[in-house]
Design a protein around this motif. Structure first.
Motif, PDB file in Angstrom:
ATOM      1  N   MET A 194       0.823  -1.191  -0.041  1.00 52.73           N
ATOM      2  CA  MET A 194      -0.112  -0.083  -0.135  1.00 52.73           C
ATOM      3  C   MET A 194       0.814   1.518  -0.122  1.00 52.73           C
ATOM      4  SD  MET A 194      -2.845  -0.772  -0.559  1.00 52.73           S
ATOM      5  CE  MET A 194      -3.483   0.849  -0.655  1.00 52.73           C
ATOM      6  N   ASN A 195       2.065   1.060   0.585  1.00 56.50           N
ATOM      7  CA  ASN A 195       2.998   2.434   0.694  1.00 56.50           C
ATOM      8  C   ASN A 195       3.383   2.496  -0.829  1.00 56.50           C
ATOM      9  OD1 ASN A 195       4.473   4.263   2.017  1.00 56.50           O
ATOM     10  ND2 ASN A 195       6.243   3.082   1.431  1.00 56.50           N
ATOM     11  N   ARG A 196       3.542   1.736  -1.591  1.00 58.38           N
ATOM     12  CA  ARG A 196       3.891   1.627  -3.109  1.00 58.38           C
ATOM     13  C   ARG A 196       2.872   2.164  -3.884  1.00 58.38           C
ATOM     14  NH1 ARG A 196       8.175   0.094  -5.365  1.00 58.38           N
ATOM     15  NH2 ARG A 196       7.071  -0.433  -7.446  1.00 58.38           N
ATOM     16  N   LEU A 197       1.703   1.867  -3.779  1.00 53.61           N
ATOM     17  CA  LEU A 197       0.523   2.193  -4.295  1.00 53.61           C
ATOM     18  C   LEU A 197       0.347   3.901  -3.907  1.00 53.61           C
ATOM     19  CD1 LEU A 197      -2.419  -0.274  -4.216  1.00 53.61           C
ATOM     20  CD2 LEU A 197      -1.156   0.542  -6.180  1.00 53.61           C
ATOM     21  N   TRP A 198       0.652   4.181  -2.719  1.00 50.01           N
ATOM     22  CA  TRP A 198       0.323   5.525  -2.391  1.00 50.01           C
ATOM     23  C   TRP A 198       1.512   6.463  -3.313  1.00 50.01           C
ATOM     24  CZ3 TRP A 198      -3.287   7.621   1.077  1.00 50.01           C
ATOM     25  CH2 TRP A 198      -2.980   9.141   1.280  1.00 50.01           C
ATOM     26  N   TYR A 199       2.582   5.913  -3.283  1.00 54.74           N
ATOM     27  CA  TYR A 199       3.544   6.521  -4.100  1.00 54.74           C
ATOM     28  C   TYR A 199       3.439   6.768  -5.262  1.00 54.74           C
ATOM     29  CZ  TYR A 199       7.847   5.920  -6.932  1.00 54.74           C
ATOM     30  OH  TYR A 199       8.742   6.179  -8.018  1.00 54.74           O
ATOM     31  N   LEU A 200       2.824   5.684  -6.179  1.00 52.94           N
ATOM     32  CA  LEU A 200       2.183   6.074  -7.627  1.00 52.94           C
ATOM     33  C   LEU A 200       1.306   7.061  -7.576  1.00 52.94           C
ATOM     34  CD1 LEU A 200       2.109   2.267  -8.510  1.00 52.94           C
ATOM     35  CD2 LEU A 200       3.838   3.902  -9.025  1.00 52.94           C
ATOM     36  N   TYR A 201       0.499   7.362  -6.798  1.00 57.69           N
ATOM     37  CA  TYR A 201      -0.786   8.498  -6.787  1.00 57.69           C
ATOM     38  C   TYR A 201      -0.506   9.679  -6.168  1.00 57.69           C
ATOM     39  CZ  TYR A 201      -3.369   4.728  -9.019  1.00 57.69           C
ATOM     40  OH  TYR A 201      -3.693   3.745 -10.190  1.00 57.69           O
ATOM     41  N   PHE A 202       0.644   9.728  -5.365  1.00 58.24           N
ATOM     42  CA  PHE A 202       1.066  10.991  -4.808  1.00 58.24           C
ATOM     43  C   PHE A 202       2.279  11.285  -4.807  1.00 58.24           C
ATOM     44  CE2 PHE A 202      -2.738   9.246  -2.502  1.00 58.24           C
ATOM     45  CZ  PHE A 202      -3.652  10.243  -2.522  1.00 58.24           C
ATOM     46  N   GLY A 203       3.212  10.516  -5.691  1.00 54.51           N
ATOM     47  CA  GLY A 203       4.512  10.866  -5.862  1.00 54.51           C
ATOM     48  C   GLY A 203       5.632  10.697  -4.930  1.00 54.51           C
ATOM     49  N   VAL A 204       5.051  10.567  -3.630  1.00 60.07           N
ATOM     50  CA  VAL A 204       5.991  10.107  -2.417  1.00 60.07           C
ATOM     51  C   VAL A 204       5.183   9.202  -1.592  1.00 60.07           C
ATOM     52  CG1 VAL A 204       5.185  12.117  -1.215  1.00 60.07           C
ATOM     53  CG2 VAL A 204       7.589  10.992  -0.618  1.00 60.07           C
ATOM     54  N   GLY A 205       5.765   8.125  -0.961  1.00 60.92           N
ATOM     55  CA  GLY A 205       5.107   7.131  -0.080  1.00 60.92           C
ATOM     56  C   GLY A 205       4.838   7.863   1.171  1.00 60.92           C
ATOM     57  N   LEU A 206       3.873   7.114   1.903  1.00 59.48           N
ATOM     58  CA  LEU A 206       3.582   7.545   3.370  1.00 59.48           C
ATOM     59  C   LEU A 206       4.956   7.315   4.194  1.00 59.48           C
ATOM     60  CD1 LEU A 206       0.118   5.775   3.709  1.00 59.48           C
ATOM     61  CD2 LEU A 206       0.718   8.422   3.893  1.00 59.48           C
ATOM     62  N   THR A 207       5.840   6.430   3.731  1.00 61.52           N
ATOM     63  CA  THR A 207       7.232   6.653   4.061  1.00 61.52           C
ATOM     64  C   THR A 207       8.009   6.601   2.872  1.00 61.52           C
ATOM     65  OG1 THR A 207       9.386   5.251   5.268  1.00 61.52           O
ATOM     66  CG2 THR A 207       7.200   3.957   4.209  1.00 61.52           C
ATOM     67  N   LYS A 208       9.226   7.117   2.809  1.00 63.38           N
ATOM     68  CA  LYS A 208      10.010   7.400   1.427  1.00 63.38           C
ATOM     69  C   LYS A 208      10.817   6.170   1.183  1.00 63.38           C
ATOM     70  CE  LYS A 208      10.888  12.685   1.460  1.00 63.38           C
ATOM     71  NZ  LYS A 208      11.753  13.486   1.572  1.00 63.38           N
ATOM     72  N   THR A 209      10.997   5.444   2.143  1.00 61.48           N
ATOM     73  CA  THR A 209      11.891   4.139   1.910  1.00 61.48           C
ATOM     74  C   THR A 209      11.070   3.071   1.241  1.00 61.48           C
ATOM     75  OG1 THR A 209      11.631   3.845   4.271  1.00 61.48           O
ATOM     76  CG2 THR A 209      13.679   4.922   3.383  1.00 61.48           C
ATOM     77  N   LEU A 210      10.851   3.150  -0.103  1.00 61.25           N
ATOM     78  CA  LEU A 210       9.951   2.179  -0.588  1.00 61.25           C
ATOM     79  C   LEU A 210      10.480   0.557  -0.334  1.00 61.25           C
ATOM     80  CD1 LEU A 210       8.653   3.759  -3.689  1.00 61.25           C
ATOM     81  CD2 LEU A 210       7.528   4.002  -1.427  1.00 61.25           C
ATOM     82  N   ASP A 211      11.687   0.688  -0.584  1.00 65.08           N
ATOM     83  CA  ASP A 211      12.538  -0.700  -0.426  1.00 65.08           C
ATOM     84  C   ASP A 211      12.619  -1.366   0.972  1.00 65.08           C
ATOM     85  OD1 ASP A 211      14.210   1.412   0.331  1.00 65.08           O
ATOM     86  OD2 ASP A 211      16.073   0.397  -0.719  1.00 65.08           O
ATOM     87  N   ASP A 212      12.397  -0.449   1.898  1.00 63.50           N
ATOM     88  CA  ASP A 212      12.531  -0.894   3.390  1.00 63.50           C
ATOM     89  C   ASP A 212      11.626  -0.280   4.242  1.00 63.50           C
ATOM     90  OD1 ASP A 212      13.276  -1.707   5.773  1.00 63.50           O
ATOM     91  OD2 ASP A 212      15.420  -1.014   5.744  1.00 63.50           O
ATOM     92  N   THR A 213      10.503  -0.459   4.591  1.00 62.72           N
ATOM     93  CA  THR A 213       9.465  -0.017   5.253  1.00 62.72           C
ATOM     94  C   THR A 213       9.727  -0.635   6.815  1.00 62.72           C
ATOM     95  OG1 THR A 213       7.697  -1.722   4.656  1.00 62.72           O
ATOM     96  CG2 THR A 213       8.003   0.603   3.469  1.00 62.72           C
ATOM     97  N   GLY A 214      10.681  -1.449   7.123  1.00 60.75           N
ATOM     98  CA  GLY A 214      11.071  -1.799   8.178  1.00 60.75           C
ATOM     99  C   GLY A 214      11.587  -0.805   9.389  1.00 60.75           C
ATOM    100  N   SER A 215      12.229  -1.544  10.375  1.00 61.37           N
ATOM    101  CA  SER A 215      12.875  -0.902  11.364  1.00 61.37           C
ATOM    102  C   SER A 215      14.014   0.199  11.068  1.00 61.37           C
ATOM    103  CB  SER A 215      13.426  -1.728  12.492  1.00 61.37           C
ATOM    104  OG  SER A 215      14.396  -2.693  11.989  1.00 61.37           O
TER     105      SER A 215
END
Length: 288
Positions: free
Chosen positions: A1-22
């Protein structure tokens, strides 16, 4: 969902799309990301449903215009108090031009599409040698997702707009702004042909210059032109018309680009002039 958000808003809810962990950036809206994740999993991992949810939200439908107050409080728009401004992905830039012109073929499935490509581009491929043949039917106008993809030889138009080569996984594409991209929009046969076909539509909507410009602006940008934009394009149309009346050979060269047949008994200089105008208004849309 972070990646989908990135596609429609230009940036994810967290910028680090490749690592949304700790080790990644903490989400700006963790409760929202949790809600979207639950909605996604609880409804059968239905991506179409989630896309619909995003694009119908108030957040997505906001204007991208900013104010001094918003810029001061949130210069990077991480709070999403306005819609973001970002360029369309490479494939969608081509799709958008074809859609606005009326050329886009949205047929699903089937063989790959082979759009126009510079002659000799595959010359270095010797094992075995390959000869590229662009499609000469409506496959030419299919969506970018169906474009033929040659390993290590990414289509020049896609390369100009930062599409990945697919030699390695790319989580987030870079977004560059170079003269090469502008030259592609001006000279790639796909975009020249799209502008010409769009110009044909413009010329049939009305006989008056300002009315034509307003119609084209609404079709391409979904808004009315400002007074300054209207005056500039009207002047551009007149200047282009005068040039092509004085240089008929240049008009014929411009109108001869692409497979789509041009209408009979049309003033070549007039159509060439509106092709220039159409190219301007159509490609303004490539930036969100």
């Amino acid at each position: 969902m972070n990646r989908l958000w990135y596609l429609y808003f230009g940036v994810g809810l967290t910028k680090t799309l490749d690592d949304t962990g700790s080790q990644g950036e903490w989400p700006t809206h963790p409760e929202l990301l949790d809600y979207l994740g639950r909605e996604f999993s609880d409804n059968g991992w239905n991506i179409k449903r989630m896309v619909k949810l995003l694009v119908m939200s108030h957040t997505y439908r906001q204007t991208s215009s900013d104010t001094p107050e918003l810029l001061a409080a949130d210069p990077e728009n991480r709070l999403f108090a306005r819609q973001a401004r970002f360029r369309l992905p490479a494939e969608l830039i081509r799709d958008n031009a074809l859609a606005v012109s009326g050329l886009l073929v949205d047929r699903l499935g089937g063989a790959s599409s082979h759009p126009y490509q510079p002659a000799g581009y595959y010359t270095p491929l010797n094992f075995p040698r390959r000869e590229y043949r662009p499609d000469k039917d409506d496959n030419q106008y299919r969506r970018g997702v169906y474009m033929h993809w040659q390993r290590q030889f990414l289509h020049p138009m896609l390369r100009a707009f930062d599409a990945p080569s697919r030699e390695e996984c790319t989580v987030a594409r870079p977004i560059s702004n170079t003269p090469l991209a502008a030259l592609t929009l001006l000279n790639d046969p796909t975009f020249v042909e799209a502008a010409r076909v769009f110009a044909e539509r413009i010329m049939t909507c009305d006989n008056e210059t300002n009315a034509r410009i307003r119609w084209a602006w609404r079709q391409a940008l979904s808004r009315e032109p400002t007074a300054e934009e209207l005056a500039a394009l009207a002047d551009f149309a007149a200047t282009s018309r005068d040039y092509y009346r004085a240089h008929p050979d240049d008009a014929e060269k411009l109108l001869g680009v692409g497979l789509a047949k041009r209408p009979e008994k049309v003033d070549a200089a007039e159509l060439a002039a509106w092709t220039n105008v159409a190219g301007h208004s159509e490609f303004e849309r490539n930036d969100h």
